[in-house]
Design an enzyme around this catalytic site. Structure first.
Site, PDB file in Angstrom:
ATOM      1  N   ARG A 189       0.820  -1.218   0.000  1.00 34.04           N
ATOM      2  CA  ARG A 189       0.000   0.000   0.000  1.00 34.04           C
ATOM      3  C   ARG A 189       0.856   1.273   0.000  1.00 34.04           C
ATOM      4  NH1 ARG A 189      -5.198  -0.219   2.532  1.00 34.04           N
ATOM      5  NH2 ARG A 189      -4.379  -2.014   3.667  1.00 34.04           N
ATOM      6  N   CYS A 249     -26.534  -3.708  -7.998  1.00 36.87           N
ATOM      7  CA  CYS A 249     -27.781  -3.864  -7.245  1.00 36.87           C
ATOM      8  C   CYS A 249     -27.535  -4.324  -5.817  1.00 36.87           C
ATOM      9  CB  CYS A 249     -28.691  -4.832  -7.981  1.00 36.87           C
ATOM     10  SG  CYS A 249     -28.993  -4.276  -9.643  1.00 36.87           S
TER      11      CYS A 249
HETATM   12  N1  LLP Z   1       3.264  -9.049   3.529  1.00 32.24           N
HETATM   13  C1  LLP Z   1       2.265  -9.924   3.815  1.00 32.24           C
HETATM   14  C2  LLP Z   1       2.609 -11.240   4.311  1.00 32.24           C
HETATM   15  C3  LLP Z   1       0.916  -9.531   3.633  1.00 32.24           C
HETATM   16  O1  LLP Z   1      -0.046 -10.384   3.936  1.00 32.24           O
HETATM   17  C4  LLP Z   1       0.614  -8.244   3.146  1.00 32.24           C
HETATM   18  C5  LLP Z   1      -0.773  -7.817   2.937  1.00 32.24           C
HETATM   19  C6  LLP Z   1       1.692  -7.394   2.835  1.00 32.24           C
HETATM   20  C7  LLP Z   1       2.989  -7.817   3.048  1.00 32.24           C
HETATM   21  C8  LLP Z   1       1.479  -6.011   2.297  1.00 32.24           C
HETATM   22  O2  LLP Z   1       0.801  -5.203   3.186  1.00 32.24           O
HETATM   23  P1  LLP Z   1       0.683  -3.615   2.942  1.00 32.24           P
HETATM   24  O3  LLP Z   1       2.081  -3.050   2.989  1.00 32.24           O
HETATM   25  O4  LLP Z   1       0.082  -3.405   1.611  1.00 32.24           O
HETATM   26  O5  LLP Z   1      -0.163  -3.133   4.048  1.00 32.24           O
HETATM   27  N2  LLP Z   1      -7.207  -5.687   0.880  1.00 32.24           N
HETATM   28  C9  LLP Z   1      -6.855  -5.000   2.104  1.00 32.24           C
HETATM   29  C10 LLP Z   1      -5.422  -5.206   2.511  1.00 32.24           C
HETATM   30  C11 LLP Z   1      -5.026  -6.665   2.608  1.00 32.24           C
HETATM   31  C12 LLP Z   1      -3.584  -6.867   2.991  1.00 32.24           C
HETATM   32  C13 LLP Z   1      -3.173  -8.284   2.862  1.00 32.24           C
HETATM   33  N3  LLP Z   1      -1.810  -8.531   3.166  1.00 32.24           N
HETATM   34  C14 LLP Z   1      -7.204  -3.519   1.942  1.00 32.24           C
HETATM   35  O6  LLP Z   1      -7.729  -3.135   0.903  1.00 32.24           O
HETATM   36  O7  LLP Z   1      -7.025  -2.729   2.871  1.00 32.24           O
END
Ligand code: LLP
Length: 441
Positions: free
Chosen positions: A290, A356
């Site tokens: 992110r 919907c």
């Molecule tokens: N490493 C692992 C093992 C992870 O499971 C994840 C994210 C990341 C790194 C990366 O995380 P980030 O830096 O992006 O926070 N769909 C959700 C977020 C799901 C995250 C899943 N794992 C949302 O839209 O907020």
């Protein structure tokens, strides 16, 4: 470097007007800024400079080939969670030797493909997975490099659906069991112990949970490194971004906005964690998704209808929950701004899609300058977990994706051609007595 901004009341991505992109390519349309992505990667890479490190971009956040290529060119490694993601990284020009493979449910064929590709490490999440990897590595007569994912049982204080580091979650191996498992793995001929990994959750907006988890696990990492000659310690991803004022004018970067300064910035992340990590003498890995792409992308949508129901004002737009599911799934906030700024009173508006379901809503009673049919809106901070979570629900095609580099633009994904939606469907033979449209014959 803030790459979405207004110039003469028109929203620009780098040096291209967003409205012109919408006109040319249609909506809904994801638009990404290349220099913002690069800037985010390089900022993070820089603050980690005092330690040997590798930033492994979490491909799941946005797996568009163009974005993978930008990051590969900058020297990023990759955090992958499936064979599909590994194949994507390779196809886009990334190096499999920089890939770490996470996930609680790796299948045999996925493990085998990763072994064949020569990845940097498997992040192993259970003992049965260890046994399976050893068996498959033996069949290939190779040693599989692994790290165990430790679950430190630290609450990340984030949304319940994206917290991963406590014993209420399916992820990782309990802190207390880790040493026993390393001892067991050491005895397996086809396993090479390469590191230790953890990830406590996503969209963390404070440094404290990171600090707690790293402080708790660092002594364990030190001990295991001495016993087994580990190379790396991965502290996962999870750095949160600012969603509320992503487009605040005047700030050079989103993390320089007042909202970010109160929470988590690259500088505060590094200055808190590096002193704990440095004495370990290990290579540091992080897995941000992110942070790198979240504020580097927007979803552009056009208002189809304006409708009043009782007291409520609805702007019905052409993007929907199938294009960006975060508001529906997590009640996530995304700033919504017009691509052409107008003067006039703000009215409480629900921006909703055509699907919907009442949950198909991007915001509720949000003060927005009155919109009209045909206006374009930008849903900000949609670069992470936007397109990659899109679906064809309601038989809506996937939107197009476009990359901007200064004045250059390139479609990095065409809008899905409608017949693709049923192209892999097959009409059962016994139903063929009805006249079939060509696509099903
Ligand atoms: N490493 C692992 C093992 C992870 O499971 C994840 C994210 C990341 C790194 C990366 O995380 P980030 O830096 O992006 O926070 N769909 C959700 C977020 C799901 C995250 C899943 N794992 C949302 O839209 O907020």
């Amino acid at each position: 470097m803030h790459e979405f901004r207004y110039i003469n009341n028109k929203l620009y991505c780098e040096n291209v007007s967003v409205e012109s992109l919408a006109k040319q390519h249609g909506t809904p349309l994801y638009v990404y800024s290349q220099s913002t992505i690069a800037n985010h990667f390089l900022t993070l890479d820089k603050v980690l400079e005092p330690l040997p490190h590798m930033v492994c971009y979490a491909v799941k956040a946005n797996s568009n080939a163009g974005i993978i290529r930008i990051l590969a060119n900058l020297g990023s490694g990759f955090d992958i969670v499936s064979e599909g993601e590994l194949r994507r990284v390779i196809a886009a020009g990334g190096d499999s030797r920089t890939c770490v493979f996470a996930g609680v449910g790796k299948s045999e064929s996925e493990i085998d493909f990763a072994l064949q590709s020569g990845i940097y490490a498997f992040n192993v999440e259970s003992e049965p997975e260890l046994v399976r990897i050893n068996k498959l590595a033996a069949a290939r007569k190779v040693q599989a490099p692994i790290a165990f994912r430790v679950n430190p049982n630290v609450d990340a204080s984030t949304h319940a659906k994206i917290t991963t580091g406590t014993y209420a979650n399916k992820f990782g191996i309990p802190f207390e069991d880790i040493e026993g498992l390393y001892a067991r793995a050491k005895k397996l001929k086809n396993i090479k112990l390469r590191g230790l990994q953890m990830h406590i959750g996503s969209q963390l907006t404070e440094v404290k949970p990171f600090q707690q988890a790293v402080a708790k696990v660092a002594p364990l990492a030190k001990k295991l490194a001495a016993l087994y000659g580990l190379e790396f310690f991965s502290i996962g991803g999870g750095m949160g971004i600012v969603y509320q004022q992503a487009l605040e004018s005047g700030a050079a970067s989103w993390w320089e906005t007042p909202a970010a300064a109160k929470v988590l910035t690259p500088a505060s992340y590094a200055s808190t964690l590096l002193p704990i990590l440095k004495p370990l003498g290990l290579r540091l890995l992080i897995e941000p998704g992110r942070f790198i792409v979240g504020n580097a992308g927007i979803l552009v949508t056009r208002v189809e209808y304006v409708k009043q129901v009782g007291e409520k004002n609805f702007a019905i737009v052409d993007a929907a929950m199938n294009d960006l599911i975060r508001p529906a799934l997590y009640d996530a906030y995304h700033q919504i701004v017009p691509t052409t700024r107008k003067s006039g009173p703000e009215i409480a508006t629900d921006v909703v899609g055509p699907v919907c379901e009442s949950g198909d809503c991007f915001c509720k009673s949000r003060p927005l300058t009155k919109v009209q049919e045909g206006d374009c809106l930008a849903i900000m901070s949609a670069g992470a977990y936007g397109f990659c979570m899109a679906s064809n629900y309601n038989s809506r095609p996937f939107p197009a994706e476009l990359l901007v580099n200064d004045k250059l633009t390139s479609l990095t994904r065409f809008r899905q051609y409608l017949p693709r939606l049923w192209e892999s469907e097959k009409m059962p033979r016994w139903l063929k007595f009805v006249r079939l449209p060509d696509a099903f014959s």
